[in-house]
Design an enzyme around this catalytic site. Sequence first.
Site, mmCIF file in Angstrom:
data_model
loop_
_atom_site.group_PDB
_atom_site.id
_atom_site.type_symbol
_atom_site.label_atom_id
_atom_site.label_comp_id
_atom_site.label_asym_id
_atom_site.label_seq_id
_atom_site.Cartn_x
_atom_site.Cartn_y
_atom_site.Cartn_z
ATOM 1 N N ASP A 9 0.894 -1.150 0.000
ATOM 2 C CA ASP A 9 0.000 0.000 0.000
ATOM 3 C C ASP A 9 0.940 1.210 0.000
ATOM 4 O O ASP A 9 1.696 1.425 0.959
ATOM 5 C CB ASP A 9 -0.851 -0.046 1.270
ATOM 6 C CG ASP A 9 -1.687 1.213 1.458
ATOM 7 O OD1 ASP A 9 -1.504 2.192 0.715
ATOM 8 O OD2 ASP A 9 -2.520 1.203 2.372
ATOM 9 N N ASN A 23 -6.132 12.731 -11.185
ATOM 10 C CA ASN A 23 -6.898 13.192 -12.354
ATOM 11 C C ASN A 23 -6.530 14.650 -12.629
ATOM 12 O O ASN A 23 -5.915 15.310 -11.793
ATOM 13 C CB ASN A 23 -8.405 13.020 -12.139
ATOM 14 C CG ASN A 23 -8.887 13.708 -10.880
ATOM 15 O OD1 ASN A 23 -8.797 14.934 -10.767
ATOM 16 N ND2 ASN A 23 -9.344 12.936 -9.914
ATOM 17 N N ASP A 33 -5.408 7.261 -5.569
ATOM 18 C CA ASP A 33 -5.620 8.690 -5.280
ATOM 19 C C ASP A 33 -6.462 8.837 -4.007
ATOM 20 O O ASP A 33 -6.106 9.602 -3.086
ATOM 21 C CB ASP A 33 -6.349 9.304 -6.492
ATOM 22 C CG ASP A 33 -6.314 10.816 -6.525
ATOM 23 O OD1 ASP A 33 -5.608 11.423 -5.699
ATOM 24 O OD2 ASP A 33 -7.011 11.392 -7.389
ATOM 25 N N GLY A 118 -5.441 1.238 -13.371
ATOM 26 C CA GLY A 118 -6.701 0.927 -12.697
ATOM 27 C C GLY A 118 -7.875 1.373 -13.546
ATOM 28 O O GLY A 118 -8.041 0.882 -14.670
HETATM 29 N N1 AR6 Z 1 -1.283 1.522 -2.993
HETATM 30 C C1 AR6 Z 1 -0.708 1.171 -4.173
HETATM 31 N N2 AR6 Z 1 -1.411 0.940 -5.310
HETATM 32 C C2 AR6 Z 1 -2.755 1.065 -5.244
HETATM 33 C C3 AR6 Z 1 -3.435 1.430 -4.064
HETATM 34 C C4 AR6 Z 1 -2.640 1.667 -2.896
HETATM 35 N N3 AR6 Z 1 -3.186 2.016 -1.728
HETATM 36 N N4 AR6 Z 1 -4.764 1.474 -4.341
HETATM 37 C C5 AR6 Z 1 -4.918 1.138 -5.636
HETATM 38 N N5 AR6 Z 1 -3.712 0.881 -6.192
HETATM 39 P P1 AR6 Z 1 -6.100 3.785 -10.149
HETATM 40 P P2 AR6 Z 1 -5.619 5.215 -12.701
HETATM 41 C C6 AR6 Z 1 -3.375 0.511 -7.577
HETATM 42 O O1 AR6 Z 1 -7.461 3.404 -10.608
HETATM 43 O O2 AR6 Z 1 -5.933 4.009 -13.496
HETATM 44 C C7 AR6 Z 1 -8.694 7.950 -9.491
HETATM 45 O O3 AR6 Z 1 -10.035 8.050 -9.183
HETATM 46 C C8 AR6 Z 1 -4.458 -0.112 -8.408
HETATM 47 O O4 AR6 Z 1 -4.606 -1.504 -8.087
HETATM 48 O O5 AR6 Z 1 -5.930 4.290 -8.767
HETATM 49 O O6 AR6 Z 1 -4.426 6.032 -13.090
HETATM 50 C C9 AR6 Z 1 -8.059 9.258 -9.911
HETATM 51 O O7 AR6 Z 1 -8.645 10.354 -9.250
HETATM 52 C C10 AR6 Z 1 -3.914 0.097 -9.822
HETATM 53 O O8 AR6 Z 1 -2.994 -0.944 -10.169
HETATM 54 O O9 AR6 Z 1 -5.447 4.922 -11.125
HETATM 55 C C11 AR6 Z 1 -8.315 9.297 -11.390
HETATM 56 O O10 AR6 Z 1 -9.597 9.815 -11.676
HETATM 57 C C12 AR6 Z 1 -3.125 1.415 -9.701
HETATM 58 O O11 AR6 Z 1 -3.048 1.677 -8.290
HETATM 59 C C13 AR6 Z 1 -8.250 7.849 -11.795
HETATM 60 O O12 AR6 Z 1 -8.570 7.094 -10.623
HETATM 61 C C14 AR6 Z 1 -3.745 2.604 -10.394
HETATM 62 O O13 AR6 Z 1 -5.162 2.516 -10.353
HETATM 63 C C15 AR6 Z 1 -6.865 7.432 -12.234
HETATM 64 O O14 AR6 Z 1 -6.904 6.126 -12.737
#
Ligand code: AR6
Length: 171
Positions: A9, A23, A33, A118
């Site tokens: 995490d 974002n 985020d 994600g």
């Molecule tokens: N620690 C490490 N990695 C994590 C954690 C954590 N605590 N939580 C999730 N991940 P995403 P994106 C991973 O969706 O695709 C947001 O709403 C997750 O499993 O967070 O760039 C923003 O505000 C995945 O592999 O980011 C934007 O609107 C990775 O982090 C949007 O999502 C990225 O997933 C950005 O989307």
Amino acid sequence: MQVQVVQADITTLEVHAIVNAANSRLAGGGGVDGAIHAAAGHGLMQACRELGGCPTGEARITPAFDLPARFVIHTVGPVWVDGLRGEPDLLRNCYRSSMALAARHGCESVAFSAISCGVYGYPVEQAARIAVDEVLGTPSGDGIPSRVLLVCFAEPTLGIYRRVLAERQTT
Ligand code: AR6
């Protein structure tokens, strides 16, 4: 430079900077985020508001408030459509801009989340190749981080990142 893939995490890591998948409004959200904002406290949202947003592919830096890290670098990855709308260049720029900001702020250790992997839907293997290539390809210079963690929260992202890094290090 030492580059490692770790399962964690990202909010728990004691590094100089963690890189958030934000974002373009820097308005907080879900995923990593949301976790970063929840753990950092209200000060982070206030600091983000003052920045007035960040275009896709760029990065901004704030203090990390209640997190163990010193800084949060907020970068905005591309939303994956079909790979033909500039997504790879935009994702490369996320890593480049974040590494440049880290260097400028004297960060010796930086932990990246899996930007765009994600809800933004970037195919993980392609994103992992970009992450690994950009970090390892950082031009040497003053203040570049000596330790970079590529942080994966869970499988299958973790296994894909591990394989991509191993392949890159044996070629
Ligand atoms: N620690 C490490 N990695 C994590 C954690 C954590 N605590 N939580 C999730 N991940 P995403 P994106 C991973 O969706 O695709 C947001 O709403 C997750 O499993 O967070 O760039 C923003 O505000 C995945 O592999 O980011 C934007 O609107 C990775 O982090 C949007 O999502 C990225 O997933 C950005 O989307």
